[in-house]
Scaffold this active site. Sequence first.
Site, PDB file in Angstrom:
ATOM      1  N   LYS A  56       5.877  13.318  -4.874  1.00 17.73           N
ATOM      2  CA  LYS A  56       6.749  13.995  -5.932  1.00 17.73           C
ATOM      3  C   LYS A  56       5.871  14.720  -7.084  1.00 17.73           C
ATOM      4  O   LYS A  56       5.193  15.701  -6.671  1.00 17.73           O
ATOM      5  CB  LYS A  56       7.304  12.848  -6.554  1.00 17.73           C
ATOM      6  CG  LYS A  56       8.131  12.102  -5.360  1.00 17.73           C
ATOM      7  CD  LYS A  56       9.237  12.680  -4.571  1.00 17.73           C
ATOM      8  CE  LYS A  56       9.795  11.844  -3.485  1.00 17.73           C
ATOM      9  NZ  LYS A  56      10.045  10.514  -3.786  1.00 17.73           N
ATOM     10  N   ARG A  70     -10.467   5.875   9.746  1.00 18.62           N
ATOM     11  CA  ARG A  70      -9.333   5.000   9.317  1.00 18.62           C
ATOM     12  C   ARG A  70      -9.879   4.124   8.040  1.00 18.62           C
ATOM     13  O   ARG A  70      -9.081   3.893   7.197  1.00 18.62           O
ATOM     14  CB  ARG A  70      -8.667   4.167  10.451  1.00 18.62           C
ATOM     15  CG  ARG A  70      -7.775   3.006   9.865  1.00 18.62           C
ATOM     16  CD  ARG A  70      -7.134   2.349  10.884  1.00 18.62           C
ATOM     17  NE  ARG A  70      -7.628   2.104  12.162  1.00 18.62           N
ATOM     18  CZ  ARG A  70      -8.528   1.337  12.536  1.00 18.62           C
ATOM     19  NH1 ARG A  70      -8.934   0.556  11.757  1.00 18.62           N
ATOM     20  NH2 ARG A  70      -8.964   1.233  13.765  1.00 18.62           N
ATOM     21  N   TYR A 100      14.909   3.050  -6.005  1.00 15.34           N
ATOM     22  CA  TYR A 100      14.722   4.079  -4.765  1.00 15.34           C
ATOM     23  C   TYR A 100      15.270   3.652  -3.452  1.00 15.34           C
ATOM     24  O   TYR A 100      14.952   2.359  -2.953  1.00 15.34           O
ATOM     25  CB  TYR A 100      13.232   4.648  -4.503  1.00 15.34           C
ATOM     26  CG  TYR A 100      12.981   5.624  -3.781  1.00 15.34           C
ATOM     27  CD1 TYR A 100      13.447   6.917  -3.758  1.00 15.34           C
ATOM     28  CD2 TYR A 100      12.457   5.229  -2.206  1.00 15.34           C
ATOM     29  CE1 TYR A 100      13.544   7.909  -2.834  1.00 15.34           C
ATOM     30  CE2 TYR A 100      12.400   6.155  -1.377  1.00 15.34           C
ATOM     31  CZ  TYR A 100      12.877   7.666  -1.554  1.00 15.34           C
ATOM     32  OH  TYR A 100      12.842   8.471  -0.601  1.00 15.34           O
ATOM     33  N   ASP A 117       6.428   1.187  -9.909  1.00 13.12           N
ATOM     34  CA  ASP A 117       6.549   2.285  -9.198  1.00 13.12           C
ATOM     35  C   ASP A 117       6.440   3.203 -10.193  1.00 13.12           C
ATOM     36  O   ASP A 117       7.454   3.368 -10.814  1.00 13.12           O
ATOM     37  CB  ASP A 117       7.814   2.308  -8.178  1.00 13.12           C
ATOM     38  CG  ASP A 117       8.040   3.746  -7.435  1.00 13.12           C
ATOM     39  OD1 ASP A 117       7.381   4.590  -7.790  1.00 13.12           O
ATOM     40  OD2 ASP A 117       8.752   3.536  -6.562  1.00 13.12           O
TER      41      ASP A 117
HETATM   42  C1  LIG Z   1      10.177   9.283  -2.690  1.00 17.91           C
HETATM   43  C2  LIG Z   1      10.067   7.775  -3.647  1.00 17.91           C
HETATM   44  C3  LIG Z   1       9.474   6.663  -2.928  1.00 17.91           C
HETATM   45  C4  LIG Z   1       9.021   6.765  -1.405  1.00 17.91           C
HETATM   46  O1  LIG Z   1       8.002   7.691  -1.239  1.00 17.91           O
HETATM   47  P1  LIG Z   1       7.743   8.608   0.047  1.00 17.91           P
HETATM   48  O2  LIG Z   1       6.624   9.776  -0.359  1.00 17.91           O
HETATM   49  O3  LIG Z   1       9.076   9.622   0.334  1.00 17.91           O
HETATM   50  O4  LIG Z   1       7.569   7.790   1.179  1.00 17.91           O
HETATM   51  C5  LIG Z   1       9.304   5.685  -3.715  1.00 17.91           C
HETATM   52  N1  LIG Z   1       9.678   5.576  -4.940  1.00 17.91           N
HETATM   53  C6  LIG Z   1      10.274   6.539  -5.675  1.00 17.91           C
HETATM   54  C7  LIG Z   1      10.542   6.375  -7.044  1.00 17.91           C
HETATM   55  C8  LIG Z   1      10.353   7.851  -4.985  1.00 17.91           C
HETATM   56  O5  LIG Z   1      10.985   8.909  -5.595  1.00 17.91           O
END
Ligand SMILES: *Cc1c(COP(=O)(O)O)cnc(C)c1O
Length: 384
Positions: free
Chosen positions: A199, A51, A103, A174
């Site tokens: 992504k 962890r 998001y 982000d």
């Molecule tokens: C998918 C996404 C998230 C969340 O991420 P997860 O891996 O699904 O928890 C946050 N911000 C953006 C812009 C995203 O496309």
Amino acid sequence: MDHKDLHIETLAIHGGQHPDPTTGAVMPPIYQTSTYAQEYPGKHKGFEYSRSQNPTRYALERSIASLEGGEYGAAFGSGLAAIDCMLKFLSPGDEVVACNDLYGGTYRLFTKVFSDYGIKFTFVDMSDENWFWTISPKTKMVWMETPTNPMLNVLDIAQASSVAKAHGAMLVVDNTFATPYLQRPLDLGADVVMHSGTKYLGGHSDVVLGLLATKDEKIAEKMYFIQNASGAILGPMDSFIALRGIKTLHVRMDRHCENGEAVAQFLANHPKVGKVYWPGLKEHNGHEVAKRQMKKFGGMVSFTVKDAGFEATAEVVSAMKVFTLAESLGGVESLSGHPASMTHASIPKEEREKVGVTDNLVRLSVGIEHVEDLLADLAQALDR
Ligand SMILES: *Cc1c(COP(=O)(O)O)cnc(C)c1O
């Protein structure tokens, strides 16, 4: 060689990476272990319990730090777990100012979880240069996403950074949609960059993960403390898969951007299409900022089907054959989405329509297939 001197294409492959010290393995091995032998109480090789530290995860954490031009990286079990870590920097009474086109999962975590712990969230249109009036003395964090999902709004990171700094708040960006190949928020003054590695970084729709990176030692200390204390870490197998995806980030992104441009141009000239949202189009309201802060304009394209309601639009996305109708984005395969009924269904109709998520909006994650097959697929779906 100092990694700071290397191009991002080289960093994607070598950034923070070294052959495994015990065997010389060129790829970081999957250290599928929870614990590590100690020679003497407290005498170990830097790893005690998985962890807290794991060598495969550590390789990924060094990779994202180098790609983002940071010093420190941390890997989590999902993008939302990474966001959760940042929100735990805050205390009851603190305020967060966030962009209003977020998001959906981020919005839910803010408004349905952390608002119950006494943290106040204010959402504002950050493309309006007067947005900083929403900042109060209690604002400890500014949260932004650019380009945004699904409207592809482009927000000025350098401007947000100077606003946040002037008010003593931390700026978190982000960077999921752009990736460090197209945009490096830390270089533009952000304190922390966050990713859903699920992504483009992972890139193959085969793993869920989240990442944080920073240059700041104090922030890093708290980030690692929370990562270990809350425990939302990424496992070694998934760390390995993410690292393998990252090695081809630049090659994939070039093709995503090329195909994205062709799709945007095609849609812009199609009689059945209303509006097209892609930051590379001159008419896009964030085009100038995008030109300044992004290397290329990305592979996400949204558009509206002209004069269509929910059903006609649903038929268009269902008729696509190369584009798969699915949640998520950023993989090698092309995906289509209907935000109003999928990713943004939890937002009340009036609220989502205010930011442009109407029933006739379609979002495309343009993949790296042959562009002619993508255009032909869109043509047959629209011309039915
Ligand atoms: C998918 C996404 C998230 C969340 O991420 P997860 O891996 O699904 O928890 C946050 N911000 C953006 C812009 C995203 O496309």
